[in-house]
Write a protein that holds these residues in place. Sequence first.
Motif, PDB file in Angstrom:
ATOM      1  N   ASP A 199       0.654  -0.796   0.612  1.00  0.00           N
ATOM      2  CA  ASP A 199      -0.149  -0.411  -0.337  1.00  0.00           C
ATOM      3  C   ASP A 199       1.412   1.070   0.212  1.00  0.00           C
ATOM      4  OD1 ASP A 199      -2.961  -1.848   0.340  1.00  0.00           O
ATOM      5  OD2 ASP A 199      -1.988  -0.693   2.085  1.00  0.00           O
ATOM      6  N   TYR A 200       2.200   1.219   0.860  1.00  0.00           N
ATOM      7  CA  TYR A 200       3.174   2.375   0.409  1.00  0.00           C
ATOM      8  C   TYR A 200       3.608   2.492  -0.438  1.00  0.00           C
ATOM      9  CZ  TYR A 200       2.434   2.749   5.728  1.00  0.00           C
ATOM     10  OH  TYR A 200       2.178   3.132   6.800  1.00  0.00           O
ATOM     11  N   CYS A 201       3.396   1.479  -1.419  1.00  0.00           N
ATOM     12  CA  CYS A 201       4.201   1.481  -3.180  1.00  0.00           C
ATOM     13  C   CYS A 201       2.982   1.779  -3.927  1.00  0.00           C
ATOM     14  CB  CYS A 201       4.834   0.354  -3.504  1.00  0.00           C
ATOM     15  SG  CYS A 201       6.226  -0.274  -2.157  1.00  0.00           S
ATOM     16  N   GLY A 202       4.082   2.328  -5.271  1.00  0.00           N
ATOM     17  CA  GLY A 202       2.726   2.628  -6.483  1.00  0.00           C
ATOM     18  C   GLY A 202       3.666   2.122  -7.825  1.00  0.00           C
ATOM     19  N   PHE A 203       3.440   3.336  -8.835  1.00  0.00           N
ATOM     20  CA  PHE A 203       3.616   2.382 -10.008  1.00  0.00           C
ATOM     21  C   PHE A 203       5.715   2.514 -10.091  1.00  0.00           C
ATOM     22  CE2 PHE A 203      -0.768   3.980 -11.233  1.00  0.00           C
ATOM     23  CZ  PHE A 203      -1.118   2.087 -11.380  1.00  0.00           C
ATOM     24  N   ASP A 204       5.962   3.808  -9.276  1.00  0.00           N
ATOM     25  CA  ASP A 204       7.084   4.269  -9.503  1.00  0.00           C
ATOM     26  C   ASP A 204       7.963   3.388  -9.564  1.00  0.00           C
ATOM     27  OD1 ASP A 204       6.574   6.922 -10.437  1.00  0.00           O
ATOM     28  OD2 ASP A 204       7.016   7.899  -8.381  1.00  0.00           O
ATOM     29  N   GLU A 205       7.161   2.089  -8.153  1.00  0.00           N
ATOM     30  CA  GLU A 205       7.911   1.337  -7.564  1.00  0.00           C
ATOM     31  C   GLU A 205       8.487   0.280  -8.607  1.00  0.00           C
ATOM     32  OE1 GLU A 205       8.210   3.722  -4.849  1.00  0.00           O
ATOM     33  OE2 GLU A 205       6.160   3.729  -5.289  1.00  0.00           O
ATOM     34  N   PHE A 206       7.369  -0.287  -9.197  1.00  0.00           N
ATOM     35  CA  PHE A 206       7.030  -1.498  -9.057  1.00  0.00           C
ATOM     36  C   PHE A 206       6.727  -1.196 -11.087  1.00  0.00           C
ATOM     37  CE2 PHE A 206       5.379  -2.823  -5.129  1.00  0.00           C
ATOM     38  CZ  PHE A 206       6.124  -3.982  -5.103  1.00  0.00           C
ATOM     39  N   GLU A 207       6.448  -0.534 -12.022  1.00  0.00           N
ATOM     40  CA  GLU A 207       6.240  -0.147 -13.692  1.00  0.00           C
ATOM     41  C   GLU A 207       7.195  -0.996 -14.013  1.00  0.00           C
ATOM     42  OE1 GLU A 207       3.711   2.566 -16.006  1.00  0.00           O
ATOM     43  OE2 GLU A 207       4.656   3.148 -14.879  1.00  0.00           O
ATOM     44  N   ASP A 208       7.064  -2.109 -14.962  1.00  0.00           N
ATOM     45  CA  ASP A 208       8.297  -2.365 -15.412  1.00  0.00           C
ATOM     46  C   ASP A 208       9.184  -3.603 -15.200  1.00  0.00           C
ATOM     47  OD1 ASP A 208       6.067  -1.345 -18.039  1.00  0.00           O
ATOM     48  OD2 ASP A 208       7.620  -0.186 -18.362  1.00  0.00           O
ATOM     49  N   THR A 209       8.821  -3.378 -14.311  1.00  0.00           N
ATOM     50  CA  THR A 209       9.291  -4.376 -12.948  1.00  0.00           C
ATOM     51  C   THR A 209       9.133  -5.649 -12.810  1.00  0.00           C
ATOM     52  OG1 THR A 209       9.759  -2.062 -10.995  1.00  0.00           O
ATOM     53  CG2 THR A 209      10.835  -5.074 -10.554  1.00  0.00           C
ATOM     54  N   THR A 210      10.205  -6.591 -13.308  1.00  0.00           N
ATOM     55  CA  THR A 210      10.532  -7.818 -12.555  1.00  0.00           C
ATOM     56  C   THR A 210      10.198  -8.548 -11.451  1.00  0.00           C
ATOM     57  OG1 THR A 210      11.804  -8.264 -14.425  1.00  0.00           O
ATOM     58  CG2 THR A 210      11.039 -10.457 -12.916  1.00  0.00           C
ATOM     59  N   VAL A 211       9.366  -9.099 -11.410  1.00  0.00           N
ATOM     60  CA  VAL A 211       8.120  -9.426 -10.228  1.00  0.00           C
ATOM     61  C   VAL A 211       8.283 -11.021 -10.149  1.00  0.00           C
ATOM     62  CG1 VAL A 211       6.631  -9.645  -8.264  1.00  0.00           C
ATOM     63  CG2 VAL A 211       7.220  -7.161  -9.605  1.00  0.00           C
ATOM     64  N   GLY A 212       8.670 -11.996  -8.832  1.00  0.00           N
ATOM     65  CA  GLY A 212       8.927 -13.572  -8.682  1.00  0.00           C
ATOM     66  C   GLY A 212       8.043 -13.882  -7.386  1.00  0.00           C
ATOM     67  N   LEU A 213       6.847 -14.677  -7.780  1.00  0.00           N
ATOM     68  CA  LEU A 213       5.470 -15.017  -6.125  1.00  0.00           C
ATOM     69  C   LEU A 213       5.662 -15.697  -6.062  1.00  0.00           C
ATOM     70  CD1 LEU A 213       2.507 -14.065  -8.429  1.00  0.00           C
ATOM     71  CD2 LEU A 213       3.944 -12.361  -7.190  1.00  0.00           C
ATOM     72  N   LEU A 214       5.884 -15.582  -4.185  1.00  0.00           N
ATOM     73  CA  LEU A 214       6.189 -17.254  -3.224  1.00  0.00           C
ATOM     74  C   LEU A 214       4.959 -17.052  -2.062  1.00  0.00           C
ATOM     75  CD1 LEU A 214       9.546 -19.282  -2.176  1.00  0.00           C
ATOM     76  CD2 LEU A 214       7.877 -17.837  -0.855  1.00  0.00           C
ATOM     77  N   VAL A 215       4.548 -18.804  -2.435  1.00  0.00           N
ATOM     78  CA  VAL A 215       3.747 -17.989  -0.889  1.00  0.00           C
ATOM     79  C   VAL A 215       3.825 -19.983  -0.480  1.00  0.00           C
ATOM     80  CG1 VAL A 215       1.107 -18.302  -0.638  1.00  0.00           C
ATOM     81  CG2 VAL A 215       1.821 -17.765  -2.378  1.00  0.00           C
ATOM     82  N   VAL A 216       3.533 -19.866   1.264  1.00  0.00           N
ATOM     83  CA  VAL A 216       4.025 -20.465   1.762  1.00  0.00           C
ATOM     84  C   VAL A 216       2.601 -21.222   3.066  1.00  0.00           C
ATOM     85  CG1 VAL A 216       5.293 -21.448   4.031  1.00  0.00           C
ATOM     86  CG2 VAL A 216       6.553 -19.980   2.440  1.00  0.00           C
ATOM     87  N   SER A 217       2.534 -21.416   2.777  1.00  0.00           N
ATOM     88  CA  SER A 217       1.310 -22.521   3.607  1.00  0.00           C
ATOM     89  C   SER A 217       1.364 -23.907   4.411  1.00  0.00           C
ATOM     90  CB  SER A 217      -0.436 -22.989   2.451  1.00  0.00           C
ATOM     91  OG  SER A 217       0.137 -23.988   1.697  1.00  0.00           O
ATOM     92  N   GLY A 218       0.273 -23.740   5.286  1.00  0.00           N
ATOM     93  CA  GLY A 218       0.450 -25.204   6.554  1.00  0.00           C
ATOM     94  C   GLY A 218      -0.772 -26.325   5.640  1.00  0.00           C
ATOM     95  N   GLY A 219      -1.198 -26.100   4.951  1.00  0.00           N
ATOM     96  CA  GLY A 219      -1.798 -26.765   4.384  1.00  0.00           C
ATOM     97  C   GLY A 219      -1.447 -27.249   2.957  1.00  0.00           C
ATOM     98  N   ALA A 220      -2.199 -27.089   2.281  1.00  0.00           N
ATOM     99  CA  ALA A 220      -2.367 -27.762   0.937  1.00  0.00           C
ATOM    100  C   ALA A 220      -1.755 -26.590   0.060  1.00  0.00           C
ATOM    101  CB  ALA A 220      -3.721 -28.267   0.210  1.00  0.00           C
ATOM    102  N   PHE A 221      -1.620 -26.577  -2.029  1.00  0.00           N
ATOM    103  CA  PHE A 221      -1.428 -25.746  -2.409  1.00  0.00           C
ATOM    104  C   PHE A 221      -2.128 -24.285  -2.450  1.00  0.00           C
ATOM    105  CE2 PHE A 221       0.071 -23.381  -6.654  1.00  0.00           C
ATOM    106  CZ  PHE A 221       1.057 -24.569  -6.515  1.00  0.00           C
ATOM    107  N   PRO A 222      -1.426 -23.247  -1.874  1.00  0.00           N
ATOM    108  CA  PRO A 222      -2.409 -21.863  -2.098  1.00  0.00           C
ATOM    109  C   PRO A 222      -2.204 -20.721  -3.210  1.00  0.00           C
ATOM    110  CG  PRO A 222       0.547 -21.774  -1.401  1.00  0.00           C
ATOM    111  CD  PRO A 222       0.280 -23.139  -1.712  1.00  0.00           C
ATOM    112  N   THR A 223      -3.163 -21.876  -4.149  1.00  0.00           N
ATOM    113  CA  THR A 223      -3.887 -20.867  -5.440  1.00  0.00           C
ATOM    114  C   THR A 223      -4.491 -20.531  -4.911  1.00  0.00           C
ATOM    115  OG1 THR A 223      -3.614 -23.164  -6.291  1.00  0.00           O
ATOM    116  CG2 THR A 223      -4.226 -21.904  -7.638  1.00  0.00           C
TER     117      THR A 223
END
Length: 200
Positions: A105-129
Amino acid sequence: MTPIGLSNRSAGKTRPHVVAVPGSRRDGSYTRRALEEALDASEAAGGTAELLDLANLQLPPLDPSTDPPEDSETVRRTIREADAVILGTPLYHGSYSGVLKNALDYCGFDEFEDTTVGLLVVSGGAFPTPALDHLRAVCRSLNAWVLPHQAAVPRARSAFDESGFTDDDLRDRVRTLGTRAVEFATIEPGRAPPIVCQEV
């Protein structure tokens, strides 16, 4: 991993700089441990790596009517100067954590536009789709370029021991995320590849 003050977006840089952001403040966080593995892979792939640990920052819930806290500029600057960002989160109620949401919420386009982003999620149970889908939608709204490869660590309690991952396939998937963050850090979204004409 060594915190880096400058990034590949600055002139003279030759190595992609990857920043990972764990959306957990818990000691011994599995999300943080998984991101550290991804960053190790980023360094092995030729990049530099930095963990932006939100547990070490003071970020109250965003209130646009007040002056932003000093640590919010640390978040914005670190992400803005990165060539690639890996967002990691525990699964909370089917989505990503409020800790990560507040930082974003503190960020915006200046921080993320055209930036490569990878995603990772950890869960206690099943696959966190769902959490992966939600984060992907947020990054798209900021005009980030989200890696097709994503990593999920289900059943986290049994996925780690004192030395790291207990499952080679999970470790490889997380490390691939770190590698891809380096490989695609300099991709230019929206630019079509050149058309090569050949005589027939």
